[in-house]
Motif scaffolding. Sequence first.
Motif, mmCIF file in Angstrom:
data_model
loop_
_atom_site.group_PDB
_atom_site.id
_atom_site.type_symbol
_atom_site.label_atom_id
_atom_site.label_comp_id
_atom_site.label_asym_id
_atom_site.label_seq_id
_atom_site.Cartn_x
_atom_site.Cartn_y
_atom_site.Cartn_z
ATOM 1 N N MET A 11 0.856 -1.195 0.000
ATOM 2 C CA MET A 11 0.000 0.000 0.000
ATOM 3 C C MET A 11 0.883 1.232 0.000
ATOM 4 N N ARG A 12 0.565 2.205 -0.834
ATOM 5 C CA ARG A 12 1.406 3.380 -0.969
ATOM 6 C C ARG A 12 1.155 4.368 0.164
ATOM 7 N N THR A 13 2.159 5.135 0.431
ATOM 8 C CA THR A 13 2.064 6.160 1.473
ATOM 9 C C THR A 13 2.312 7.527 0.861
ATOM 10 N N ALA A 14 1.422 8.476 1.163
ATOM 11 C CA ALA A 14 1.655 9.852 0.737
ATOM 12 C C ALA A 14 2.503 10.533 1.794
ATOM 13 N N LEU A 15 3.698 10.915 1.417
ATOM 14 C CA LEU A 15 4.606 11.580 2.343
ATOM 15 C C LEU A 15 5.064 12.856 1.666
ATOM 16 N N THR A 16 4.687 13.987 2.225
ATOM 17 C CA THR A 16 4.965 15.275 1.593
ATOM 18 C C THR A 16 5.913 16.088 2.449
ATOM 19 N N PRO A 17 7.182 16.163 2.067
ATOM 20 C CA PRO A 17 8.116 16.974 2.855
ATOM 21 C C PRO A 17 8.034 18.437 2.462
ATOM 22 N N MET A 18 8.410 19.290 3.386
ATOM 23 C CA MET A 18 8.592 20.710 3.117
ATOM 24 C C MET A 18 10.003 21.062 3.571
ATOM 25 N N PRO A 19 10.489 22.234 3.215
ATOM 26 C CA PRO A 19 11.827 22.624 3.698
ATOM 27 C C PRO A 19 11.921 22.503 5.212
ATOM 28 N N MET A 20 12.932 21.831 5.678
ATOM 29 C CA MET A 20 13.051 21.564 7.106
ATOM 30 C C MET A 20 13.324 22.843 7.892
ATOM 31 N N THR A 21 12.703 22.914 9.066
ATOM 32 C CA THR A 21 12.995 24.010 9.972
ATOM 33 C C THR A 21 14.430 23.861 10.459
ATOM 34 N N ASN A 22 15.147 24.948 10.601
ATOM 35 C CA ASN A 22 16.537 24.909 11.018
ATOM 36 C C ASN A 22 16.617 24.682 12.526
ATOM 37 N N THR A 23 16.348 23.453 12.924
ATOM 38 C CA THR A 23 16.360 23.115 14.348
ATOM 39 C C THR A 23 16.525 21.622 14.506
ATOM 40 N N SER A 24 16.997 21.209 15.664
ATOM 41 C CA SER A 24 17.120 19.774 15.933
ATOM 42 C C SER A 24 15.932 19.259 16.731
ATOM 43 N N LYS A 25 15.033 20.154 17.119
ATOM 44 C CA LYS A 25 13.851 19.750 17.892
ATOM 45 C C LYS A 25 12.731 19.353 16.946
ATOM 46 N N THR A 26 12.109 18.214 17.229
ATOM 47 C CA THR A 26 11.047 17.733 16.354
ATOM 48 C C THR A 26 9.789 17.388 17.148
ATOM 49 N N MET A 27 8.644 17.556 16.499
ATOM 50 C CA MET A 27 7.356 17.232 17.096
ATOM 51 C C MET A 27 6.524 16.478 16.080
ATOM 52 N N THR A 28 5.953 15.356 16.504
ATOM 53 C CA THR A 28 5.004 14.616 15.676
ATOM 54 C C THR A 28 3.624 14.764 16.280
ATOM 55 N N LEU A 29 2.667 15.184 15.459
ATOM 56 C CA LEU A 29 1.284 15.325 15.895
ATOM 57 C C LEU A 29 0.460 14.235 15.234
ATOM 58 N N LEU A 30 -0.255 13.458 16.047
ATOM 59 C CA LEU A 30 -1.079 12.351 15.575
ATOM 60 C C LEU A 30 -2.515 12.834 15.407
ATOM 61 N N VAL A 31 -3.048 12.727 14.193
ATOM 62 C CA VAL A 31 -4.339 13.333 13.868
ATOM 63 C C VAL A 31 -5.278 12.297 13.267
ATOM 64 N N GLN A 32 -6.560 12.328 13.694
ATOM 65 C CA GLN A 32 -7.538 11.386 13.149
ATOM 66 C C GLN A 32 -8.737 12.099 12.524
ATOM 67 N N ARG A 33 -8.535 13.321 12.018
ATOM 68 C CA ARG A 33 -9.614 14.065 11.370
ATOM 69 C C ARG A 33 -9.062 14.835 10.186
ATOM 70 N N GLN A 34 -9.972 15.354 9.359
ATOM 71 C CA GLN A 34 -9.549 16.185 8.246
ATOM 72 C C GLN A 34 -9.187 17.581 8.750
ATOM 73 N N LEU A 35 -8.275 18.218 8.065
ATOM 74 C CA LEU A 35 -7.793 19.542 8.466
ATOM 75 C C LEU A 35 -8.058 20.569 7.375
ATOM 76 N N ASP A 36 -9.215 20.472 6.736
ATOM 77 C CA ASP A 36 -9.506 21.363 5.618
ATOM 78 C C ASP A 36 -10.153 22.675 6.039
ATOM 79 N N ALA A 37 -10.643 22.759 7.277
ATOM 80 C CA ALA A 37 -11.339 23.969 7.734
ATOM 81 C C ALA A 37 -10.554 24.627 8.854
ATOM 82 N N ILE A 38 -10.640 25.968 8.887
ATOM 83 C CA ILE A 38 -9.925 26.702 9.924
ATOM 84 C C ILE A 38 -10.834 27.683 10.649
ATOM 85 N N THR A 39 -12.089 27.775 10.196
ATOM 86 C CA THR A 39 -13.026 28.726 10.809
ATOM 87 C C THR A 39 -13.687 28.145 12.053
ATOM 88 N N THR A 40 -13.655 26.832 12.220
ATOM 89 C CA THR A 40 -14.244 26.213 13.401
ATOM 90 C C THR A 40 -13.293 26.329 14.583
#
Length: 421
Positions: A1-30
């Motif tokens: 099964m394929r995985t969609a993995l979309t990188p962006m330019p890395m932040t210039n830091t050694s600190k990392t955070m992973t956020l686990l999400v189980q919903r869509q993130l298409d709205a920002i007004t709620t």
Amino acid sequence: MRTALTPMPMTNTSKTMTLLVQRQLDAITTGNGAFLETFLRTAKAAGFRVRIVFAPWHAFGNRPFASIHPRLRALIDEVVWEGTVEAGGRYWSISPRIWARFGVRLVHELMRRAGMKVQWRNYFGRPMSSAEVARMSQAADRDPADLTIAEYSSVGPVLDQLRQPTRKGVFVHDVLWMRAQRYREKGLEFDFYETTEAEECGWVKSADFFVHASANEMAFFPPEFPADHAVWLRPVPPEFGEIPSEGKPQVVFLGTTHAGNVDALNHFLEDIWPIILKRQPDAELKVAGSVGDAIAPALKKSPNMTLLGRVEKLEDIGGPHAIGIAPTRLATGVSIKVAEYLMLGMPVVAYPLAMEGFGGRLDGMVDIAETPDAFADTVVRLLNNSEERKRLSDGAPARTREILSNQEVADFLNAEAALKP
């Protein structure tokens, strides 16, 4: 099964955070969209590289495609969504179960349009299967982070299965067992998963720290958790342009189509507005935002009410002559509209429940009324007292901005990341 993995330019830091999400993130007004944006901005300001791991099935709900709001996407360094392909700015599921769900939803929509009463299954807060939990934890473990945070307690079981060293946290938008309880107390229907306090506490048992979107919830969820490993993420209302200093006195209700807003506005129109009009026949009410579309049919033609719909420049309805109202009877988090009213330089009248989530930080800045009669009395008094309106509104934006600073949260995240997993 394929995985969609979309990188962006890395932040210039050694600190990392992973956020686990189980919903869509298409709205920002709620509310949950606004709080997530605030959380991500705070994490970036604290110097973290942010990675999002989506639940491969739950996060789609009943649609086989999803997008991420551009403002959220700009704050994310990497997206991992297993079982998807990315095309046309969207993530598409290749899971047959998701497409089958979509087919059921289409049938339900046809039934609804035919006049039948149907309800789509809502996946909000619903526990994931053990297979989905395992896939999320494996995806997170492939790129270990200093902090791994579950968004909502219902994602907490993923933390149990992490094998790589990391500090485990939960971003608590709502205490889910209390959310259902309050809906029941008000006699309102709900279509989300109903949990118990014991079940929800079990979901987050392996967490090392909590970030709460409501100050009062830190005191009781989870029970007896050390206070030094919990923090309140303040709501950050938008900055506004120049606010008019003069205008005709009026009452303003601002809100999106959210169950709490709909209940509050209908309650105001049915139980408070008639009292105000009896005492002040020329009083005017302006309703801004999509909540106006959800007014009960019997209240649609309430006297002296204007439905503004979406307002591009909220400054136009702000100022000391405009009285912001929050007759909130159903709430499980922070009533963001209260902060928005204050940032718009408005005097504010609210029920105590609207202020709960602020944990007393805004005490003295808002007029509190506990009953419909008291609420009406306060609004009428302010409509007729320009000096009192001015006293409440003077300096409110600056004080609100200072009170709702999230520097404490940025420091908290850095302190948690510095601890040994």
